[in-house]
Each structure stands twice: as structure tokens, then as C-alpha cells.
Design a protein around this motif. Structure first.
Motif: not given
Length: 93
Positions: A17-44
Motif C-alpha cells: 500500500x505504501x509503495x502504491x501510494x508513493x507511485x500514485x503521488x509521483x504520477x499525480x505530481x508529473x501529471x500537474x506538470x511539476x517536473x524536476x527543479x531546474x538549477x539556476x543558470x549561474x552558480x556561485x
């Protein structure tokens, strides 16, 4: 004839159940268009070297006691997971 479920079966069900819930949460985030965070262009980059930590002895002891107390639930969770894995392996025999 034994009715009901064993502890191992219960743990396997909870893990599933925990694995299924995690997979569902990941799918839901992907379906909203929330992809991985993009790093800033310039890194100090700033390099830091810690040479000493000045901490009173009493505070250090209190910190270590809290650390030990916080590790107890982690060990309980690991024991439950290990019991689930062992019961799963015993079901395969």
C-alpha cells in the motif's frame, strides 16, 4: 483451519500500500506538470572548511540523548521491514 492473516502478510500488505501510494503521488505530481527543479543558470560556489565546533559539554550530552531517542523509531521501522522481508522469503519456500 486458521482464519485471519499473519503478521508477515500484514506487513507485506502495508508495504504494498505504501509503495502504491508513493507511485500514485509521483504520477499525480508529473501529471500537474511539476517536473524536476531546474538549477539556476549561474552558480556561485563558495568553499567552506569547518575547523572546530565549540559546544558546551551539557549541550552535547543533551544532543546525543535526543539523537539516541530519535533513532528508536527508525530501528523499529527497520525491524518491521526486516520481518516483512523474512516472512516473504519464508513464503517462497
Amino acid at each position: 483451519m486458521m482464519t485471519g492473516i499473519s503478521l508477515g502478510q500484514l506487513l507485506i500488505g502495508v508495504a504494498f500500500i505504501m509503495a502504491a501510494w508513493g507511485a500514485f503521488a509521483a504520477w499525480k505530481m508529473r501529471s500537474k506538470g511539476a517536473g524536476p527543479a531546474q538549477p539556476p543558470k549561474e552558480i556561485n560556489v563558495t568553499h567552506v572548511k569547518i575547523v572546530d565546533i565549540d559546544m558546551p559539554f551539557g549541550s552535547m550530552v543533551a544532543f546525543m540523548v535526543k539523537w539516541v531517542l530519535a533513532s528508536i523509531p527508525a530501528f523499529i521501522i527497520l525491524a518491521i521491514l526486516a520481518a516483512g522481508v523474512m516472512s516473504f522469503i519464508s513464503l517462497l519456500r
